[in-house]
Design an enzyme around this catalytic site. Structure first.
Site, PDB file in Angstrom:
ATOM      1  N   ARG A  37       0.783  -1.348   0.047  1.00  0.00           N
ATOM      2  CA  ARG A  37      -0.013   0.084  -0.027  1.00  0.00           C
ATOM      3  C   ARG A  37       0.753   1.201  -0.055  1.00  0.00           C
ATOM      4  NH1 ARG A  37      -5.570  -0.416   1.101  1.00  0.00           N
ATOM      5  NH2 ARG A  37      -6.280  -2.128   0.105  1.00  0.00           N
ATOM      6  N   ARG A  41      -4.197   6.481   0.524  1.00  0.00           N
ATOM      7  CA  ARG A  41      -4.617   7.816   0.912  1.00  0.00           C
ATOM      8  C   ARG A  41      -3.877   8.376   1.996  1.00  0.00           C
ATOM      9  NH1 ARG A  41      -9.579   4.118   2.682  1.00  0.00           N
ATOM     10  NH2 ARG A  41      -7.887   2.829   2.702  1.00  0.00           N
ATOM     11  N   ARG A  50      -7.256  11.146  -6.842  1.00  0.00           N
ATOM     12  CA  ARG A  50      -8.386  10.427  -6.552  1.00  0.00           C
ATOM     13  C   ARG A  50      -9.507  11.196  -7.065  1.00  0.00           C
ATOM     14  NH1 ARG A  50     -12.301   7.553  -4.915  1.00  0.00           N
ATOM     15  NH2 ARG A  50     -12.475   6.142  -3.247  1.00  0.00           N
ATOM     16  N   ASP A  87      -6.620  -3.423  -7.800  1.00  0.00           N
ATOM     17  CA  ASP A  87      -7.007  -4.278  -6.540  1.00  0.00           C
ATOM     18  C   ASP A  87      -7.355  -5.703  -6.984  1.00  0.00           C
ATOM     19  OD1 ASP A  87      -8.240  -3.025  -3.636  1.00  0.00           O
ATOM     20  OD2 ASP A  87      -9.505  -4.732  -4.578  1.00  0.00           O
ATOM     21  N   TYR A 163     -14.279 -12.268  -0.089  1.00  0.00           N
ATOM     22  CA  TYR A 163     -15.471 -11.126  -0.243  1.00  0.00           C
ATOM     23  C   TYR A 163     -16.333 -11.497  -1.132  1.00  0.00           C
ATOM     24  CZ  TYR A 163     -11.574  -8.449   1.392  1.00  0.00           C
ATOM     25  OH  TYR A 163     -10.382  -7.750   2.248  1.00  0.00           O
TER      26      TYR A 163
HETATM   27  O1  CP3 Z   1       0.084   0.573  -3.331  1.00  0.00           O
HETATM   28  C1  CP3 Z   1      -0.395  -0.556  -3.478  1.00  0.00           C
HETATM   29  O2  CP3 Z   1      -0.488  -1.574  -2.374  1.00  0.00           O
HETATM   30  C2  CP3 Z   1      -1.172  -0.948  -4.739  1.00  0.00           C
HETATM   31  C3  CP3 Z   1      -2.494  -1.159  -4.916  1.00  0.00           C
HETATM   32  C4  CP3 Z   1      -3.174  -2.108  -4.097  1.00  0.00           C
HETATM   33  C5  CP3 Z   1      -4.755  -1.680  -3.507  1.00  0.00           C
HETATM   34  N1  CP3 Z   1      -5.144  -2.779  -3.216  1.00  0.00           N
HETATM   35  C6  CP3 Z   1      -5.066  -0.315  -3.944  1.00  0.00           C
HETATM   36  C7  CP3 Z   1      -6.150   0.167  -2.887  1.00  0.00           C
HETATM   37  C8  CP3 Z   1      -3.135  -3.476  -3.659  1.00  0.00           C
HETATM   38  C9  CP3 Z   1      -2.043  -4.625  -3.784  1.00  0.00           C
HETATM   39  C10 CP3 Z   1      -4.458  -3.776  -3.161  1.00  0.00           C
HETATM   40  C11 CP3 Z   1      -4.521  -5.242  -2.564  1.00  0.00           C
HETATM   41  C12 CP3 Z   1      -5.880  -5.513  -1.959  1.00  0.00           C
HETATM   42  N2  CP3 Z   1      -7.066  -4.895  -2.135  1.00  0.00           N
HETATM   43  C13 CP3 Z   1      -5.911  -6.582  -0.929  1.00  0.00           C
HETATM   44  C14 CP3 Z   1      -4.722  -7.358  -0.353  1.00  0.00           C
HETATM   45  C15 CP3 Z   1      -3.834  -6.582   0.485  1.00  0.00           C
HETATM   46  C16 CP3 Z   1      -4.308  -6.163   1.930  1.00  0.00           C
HETATM   47  O3  CP3 Z   1      -4.473  -4.981   2.201  1.00  0.00           O
HETATM   48  O4  CP3 Z   1      -4.466  -7.120   2.391  1.00  0.00           O
HETATM   49  C17 CP3 Z   1      -7.207  -6.343  -0.543  1.00  0.00           C
HETATM   50  C18 CP3 Z   1      -7.713  -7.437   0.870  1.00  0.00           C
HETATM   51  C19 CP3 Z   1      -8.070  -5.503  -1.038  1.00  0.00           C
HETATM   52  C20 CP3 Z   1      -9.523  -5.388  -0.880  1.00  0.00           C
HETATM   53  C21 CP3 Z   1      -9.923  -4.127  -0.772  1.00  0.00           C
HETATM   54  N3  CP3 Z   1      -9.364  -2.808  -1.622  1.00  0.00           N
HETATM   55  C22 CP3 Z   1     -10.396  -3.535   0.479  1.00  0.00           C
HETATM   56  C23 CP3 Z   1     -10.865  -4.184   1.447  1.00  0.00           C
HETATM   57  C24 CP3 Z   1     -10.332  -2.099   0.461  1.00  0.00           C
HETATM   58  C25 CP3 Z   1     -11.182  -0.923   1.285  1.00  0.00           C
HETATM   59  C26 CP3 Z   1     -10.441  -0.826   2.506  1.00  0.00           C
HETATM   60  C27 CP3 Z   1      -9.038   0.196   2.384  1.00  0.00           C
HETATM   61  O5  CP3 Z   1      -8.149  -0.358   2.530  1.00  0.00           O
HETATM   62  O6  CP3 Z   1      -9.321   1.250   1.739  1.00  0.00           O
HETATM   63  C28 CP3 Z   1      -9.728  -1.712  -0.835  1.00  0.00           C
HETATM   64  C29 CP3 Z   1      -9.696  -0.507  -1.359  1.00  0.00           C
HETATM   65  C30 CP3 Z   1      -8.213   0.078  -1.657  1.00  0.00           C
HETATM   66  N4  CP3 Z   1      -7.305  -0.633  -2.755  1.00  0.00           N
HETATM   67  C31 CP3 Z   1      -7.769   1.488  -1.640  1.00  0.00           C
HETATM   68  C32 CP3 Z   1      -6.364   1.404  -2.325  1.00  0.00           C
HETATM   69  C33 CP3 Z   1      -5.468   2.604  -2.376  1.00  0.00           C
HETATM   70  C34 CP3 Z   1      -8.403   2.459  -1.040  1.00  0.00           C
HETATM   71  C35 CP3 Z   1      -9.415   3.342  -1.800  1.00  0.00           C
HETATM   72  C36 CP3 Z   1      -9.769   4.696  -1.709  1.00  0.00           C
HETATM   73  O7  CP3 Z   1      -8.983   5.481  -2.264  1.00  0.00           O
HETATM   74  O8  CP3 Z   1     -10.487   4.812  -1.144  1.00  0.00           O
END
Ligand code: CP3
Length: 354
Positions: A37, A41, A50, A87, A163
């Protein structure tokens, strides 16, 4: 060429990238690093960009924006890798499930609860739907220096299934665990679909330019041992086998978060080149039991990074001291949390680069 060395040794520019050197078992002067990550944000430039997208999915599917977001952390920090901005839930979207990301609520999916729900999904539109992601890969790769690598990724079938079945992030994963116990044959059809989709998706990412792939099994720790072997290890092993049959030179990192002592069997059973370990895994145990088998990546507690200061350096120092004698990439035990001050990431980079 008649020798049998992996191709990363044969390509001069690739062999210079510290992450590829580490994954090939070659020494580095200092541990290479990137952060789960690292785009997101906590960065003001991410929050600004965004707003230009309709929603989070639109951001992932717009190559111009996704490329910029992927590169944002590399403009700030001396990190050794970019991770594709996408994602794990793009795959269910590509299979035809309704997926939305709601402000302040996270992902919301129309839950798949039975075999007819699985039958409504299809692989047919996957690559067309993912075309903008592959385009992002080409663009990012085209603008990365030779010593940086682009990491592609996907969710592991079990985690993506949680999910899909729960309809979003769940605290206890009770519905999906009940399905796996109560109707393993039916549930396996969903897992089989995800094995196929994920293998193809990763192969396409590699063909577009990613140099390493990571398989995120965020909820692996929700499974008891037999379930972990059946629903996390076995499907991941199948994906690794299929991806490696097509692209044997591309290293694969697995992240079965919460696997505890089963991390060791996970490496042996899946054939991954590296494992990402969560913060609960003991550094000395990982050095003794995991590093002889695979590269270890990890495992700073994201809370220490959010807090910064002396405790951050103490924790990072402890991890480097314990793991840098073997195959190692420094990372967190899970993703950077949104409340992390960007200056703390600077502080950590200075420590690791020093
Ligand atoms: O920088 C990076 O890591 C690259 C991008 C990336 C994202 N998600 C962007 C994202 C990666 C590699 C992921 C993987 C991901 N997504 C996982 C596995 C890794 C982990 O964190 O356990 C999982 C479980 C998800 C599913 C997911 N995506 C959830 C549960 C959420 C909402 C909760 C949260 O953290 O916001 C997301 C949204 C998400 N994916 C965001 C980002 C930057 C936030 C979105 C926003 O801008 O609101």
């Amino acid at each position: 060429m008649t020798d049998t060395k992996p191709s990363s040794f044969q390509n001069g520019s690739k062999a210079k990238a510290p992450i590829l050197r580490a994954l090939a078992g070659l020494p580095n002067d200092k541990p290479p690093f990137w952060f789960m990550r690292q785009a997101g944000r906590y960065l003001p430039e991410y929050r600004k960009l965004r707003k230009q997208a309709r929603d989070f999915l639109d951001l992932c599917y717009t190559p111009e924006l996704a490329t910029e977001v992927t590169l944002q952390p590399l403009r700030r920090y001396p990190i050794d890798a970019a991770i594709l901005f996408a994602d794990i839930l793009l795959v269910p979207d590509g299979l035809g499930q309704e997926v939305a990301f709601e402000e302040g609520r996270g992902p919301v999916l129309n839950p798949v609860t039975n075999v007819s729900g699985i039958d409504a999904l299809s692989l047919d539109g996957l690559h067309e739907k993912m075309a903008p992601v592959y385009e992002t890969v080409r663009r990012v790769r085209g603008s990365l220096a030779g010593d940086k690598v682009l990491i592609g990724f996907a969710g592991a079938p079990w985690t993506v299934a949680t999910y899909m079945v729960e309809g979003g992030t769940s605290k206890d994963h009770l519905a999906v665990r009940r399905w796996a116990f109560g109707d393993p044959e039916g549930f396996n059809r969903l897992i089989e679909l995800l094995i196929e989709a994920t293998s193809q998706y990763l192969i396409r990412q590699i063909e577009a330019g990613v140099q390493v792939v990571q398989i995120f099994d965020t909820w692996a720790g929700a499974l008891a041992e037999p379930g972990f072997r059946r629903w996390s290890m076995e499907p991941t092993a199948r994906i690794v086998e299929t991806v490696k049959a097509a692209h044997p030179e591309v290293p694969i990192i697995g992240f079965p978060r919460g696997a505890g002592s089963l991390y060791r069997d996970y490496i042996d059973a899946t054939g991954v080149d590296g494992v990402s370990i969560d913060s609960a895994v003991s550094v000395s145990w990982a050095a003794a039991n995991l590093q002889p088998r695979a590269l270890v990546q990890g495992n700073l507690d994201p809370a220490a990074l959010a807090e910064g200061g002396g405790k951050l350096l103490e924790e990072a120092g402890r991890i480097v001291a314990g793991l840098d004698q073997g195959r190692f990439i420094f990372n967190l035990g899970h993703g950077i949390v949104p409340s992390t001050p960007p200056e703390h990431v600077d502080q950590l980079c200075r420590f690791l680069d020093g």
